[in-house]
Design an enzyme around this catalytic site. Structure first.
Site, PDB file in Angstrom:
ATOM      1  CG  ASN A  88      -2.367   0.525   0.735  1.00 19.83           C
ATOM      2  OD1 ASN A  88      -2.482   1.695   0.367  1.00 19.83           O
ATOM      3  ND2 ASN A  88      -3.374  -0.323   0.750  1.00 19.83           N
ATOM      4  NE  ARG A  89      -2.122   5.190  -3.473  1.00 16.30           N
ATOM      5  CZ  ARG A  89      -2.708   4.132  -4.035  1.00 16.30           C
ATOM      6  NH1 ARG A  89      -3.051   3.093  -3.283  1.00 16.30           N
ATOM      7  NH2 ARG A  89      -2.942   4.095  -5.332  1.00 16.30           N
ATOM      8  CG  HIS A 139       1.586  -1.984  -3.959  1.00  9.99           C
ATOM      9  ND1 HIS A 139       0.959  -2.110  -2.739  1.00  9.99           N
ATOM     10  CD2 HIS A 139       0.601  -2.027  -4.893  1.00  9.99           C
ATOM     11  CE1 HIS A 139      -0.354  -2.237  -2.937  1.00  9.99           C
ATOM     12  NE2 HIS A 139      -0.599  -2.180  -4.221  1.00  9.99           N
ATOM     13  CG  HIS A 170      -2.021  -6.441  -5.587  1.00  9.28           C
ATOM     14  ND1 HIS A 170      -3.112  -6.300  -6.413  1.00  9.28           N
ATOM     15  CD2 HIS A 170      -1.786  -5.206  -5.075  1.00  9.28           C
ATOM     16  CE1 HIS A 170      -3.501  -5.036  -6.415  1.00  9.28           C
ATOM     17  NE2 HIS A 170      -2.714  -4.351  -5.600  1.00  9.28           N
ATOM     18  CB  SER A 171      -4.582 -12.918  -6.100  1.00  7.61           C
ATOM     19  OG  SER A 171      -3.413 -13.711  -6.129  1.00  7.61           O
ATOM     20  CE1 TYR A 172      -6.431  -5.713  -9.932  1.00  9.03           C
ATOM     21  CE2 TYR A 172      -4.360  -6.832  -9.487  1.00  9.03           C
ATOM     22  CZ  TYR A 172      -5.078  -5.668  -9.687  1.00  9.03           C
ATOM     23  OH  TYR A 172      -4.431  -4.450  -9.639  1.00  9.03           O
ATOM     24  CG  ASP A 214      -7.830   1.401  -4.131  1.00  6.70           C
ATOM     25  OD1 ASP A 214      -7.385   0.512  -3.364  1.00  6.70           O
ATOM     26  OD2 ASP A 214      -7.111   1.993  -4.948  1.00  6.70           O
ATOM     27  CD  GLN A 228      -6.539  -0.523   0.210  1.00  8.25           C
ATOM     28  OE1 GLN A 228      -6.287  -0.413   1.415  1.00  8.25           O
ATOM     29  NE2 GLN A 228      -6.758   0.523  -0.561  1.00  8.25           N
ATOM     30  CD  GLU A 243      -4.445  -4.957  -2.464  1.00 10.41           C
ATOM     31  OE1 GLU A 243      -3.374  -4.357  -2.206  1.00 10.41           O
ATOM     32  OE2 GLU A 243      -5.352  -4.452  -3.145  1.00 10.41           O
TER      33      GLU A 243
END
Length: 342
Positions: free
Chosen positions: A81-82, A107, A176-178, A243, A279, A307
């Site tokens: 993340n940020r 990330h 980070h799987s979609y 998000d 997330q 996430e």
């Protein structure tokens, strides 16, 4: 019982090494993971008719993962993340990271844990990847030894993250799987029903950095404690997508995080974790330009991420759960992805 096999997936350019693919198989799941970024490249699960589909977005060849792409399936580190403006202080010393998502660091930086080759070790029912992140890598302090272990148990994929540091450093690892439970390549996830076990969430500023407020979900679009169908929910609340970090009930033990149900196929994904946050991301930045597996394109909202993580920018937010790992301590978190049909 699960089995594990290995094969060559591809060669990195300029003699950068061989990327291997490991296939984990149980009676209910098949998962492919490569040593580049510990990336999940495929995950096949049956529907209620017994038909298997691959339910994660990604690429069939290594080249896909080496191009600019949105972290499909990868492990994220040293900090997921940020981090606001790419700066933080540890014990009075200021550190500066690359700004790779203006005006913040995202990330792990320009070359995070998703863009490196990991050392694999095959286990009886899984695969363990390890690497040493050198002192100063991407601007982070201290050497960090990291182990990521994937194991398969029936319909459950278990991901364990461990790390040890030579000096105090922030650590926050995730995958980070979609997912698209209708099958990757399906145009959207609007018919997915989502539940997230969170009473609070983190509002963000226009650069997606938490404001510092921990806000109740009650009476807002972020109240996902009872199942909502995503497409209708976005319309009802005029949302562009999610998000955001959802704050889970703070226990370091395994706790329920989220459930996603795709009624048409019957597929269900339940997520459990030891982490304090998740997330929930709906692929808002996907734009259909990437060519995925079997000729699939991935437009906006064609996959979702859950996430599991510490809260974003925790290193700059003293009221958030602690994110620093110090020498002599061990970072140890586990997330369980449990697939079934209903």
């Amino acid at each position: 019982m699960a089995s594990a096999t290995r094969a060559v997936f591809g060669e990195l350019p300029s003699g950068g090494g061989t990327v291997e693919k490991f296939q984990l198989q149980s009676d209910l799941l098949r998962v492919d993971i490569i040593s580049w970024g510990c990336t999940i490249t495929a995950l096949e699960v049956k529907d209620r008719q017994g038909r298997s589909s691959d339910v994660v977005l990604g690429f069939a060849e290594l080249e896909g993962y080496l191009q600019k792409q949105p972290y499909f399936g990868a492990v994220i580190g040293r900090v997921a993340n940020r981090i606001a403006k790419g700066t933080f202080k540890v014990d009075g010393k200021e550190y500066h990271l690359a700004i790779n998502k203006e005006p913040n660091s995202l990330h792990g930086g320009v070359r995070g844990f998703d863009k490196v080759l990991w050392t694999p070790r095959v286990l009886s029912n899984g695969i363990q990847f390890s690497r040493i992140s050198p002192d100063g890598e991407e601007g982070y302090p201290g050497e960090l030894k990291v182990w990521v272990t994937y194991t398969l148990d029936g319909g459950e994929l278990v991901v364990n993250y461990r790390a040890q540091a030579s000096q105090a450093t922030p650590v926050n690892l995730t995958n980070h799987s979609y997912f698209n439970l209708a099958g990757q390549g399906s145009p959207n996830i609007y018919d997915h029903e989502v539940t997230i076990e969170a009473d609070t969430y983190l509002p963000v500023d226009e650069t997606l950095i938490p404001t510092g407020e921990v806000a109740p979900v009650q009476g807002t679009a972020f109240d996902l404690r009872k199942p909502v169908e995503l497409g209708k929910h976005l319309q009802d609340f005029h949302l562009n997508g999610f998000d955001h970090n959802f704050c889970l009930k703070g226990s370091k033990e395994k706790h329920f995080c989220a459930r996603v149900h795709h009624a048409a196929s019957g597929r269900v994904l339940e997520v459990y974790t030891t982490q304090p946050g998740v997330q929930f991301y709906m692929g808002n930045f996907l734009d259909g330009t990437l060519k995925g597996k079997n000729g699939a394109v991935y437009p906006k909202h064609s996959g979702f991420c859950l996430e599991t993580q510490n809260w974003p920018d925790a290193v700059n937010q003293p009221r958030f759960p602690p994110v620093l790992l110090r020498p002599g301590e061990e970072y140890d978190h586990t997330t369980w992805f449990k697939f079934s049909v209903a």
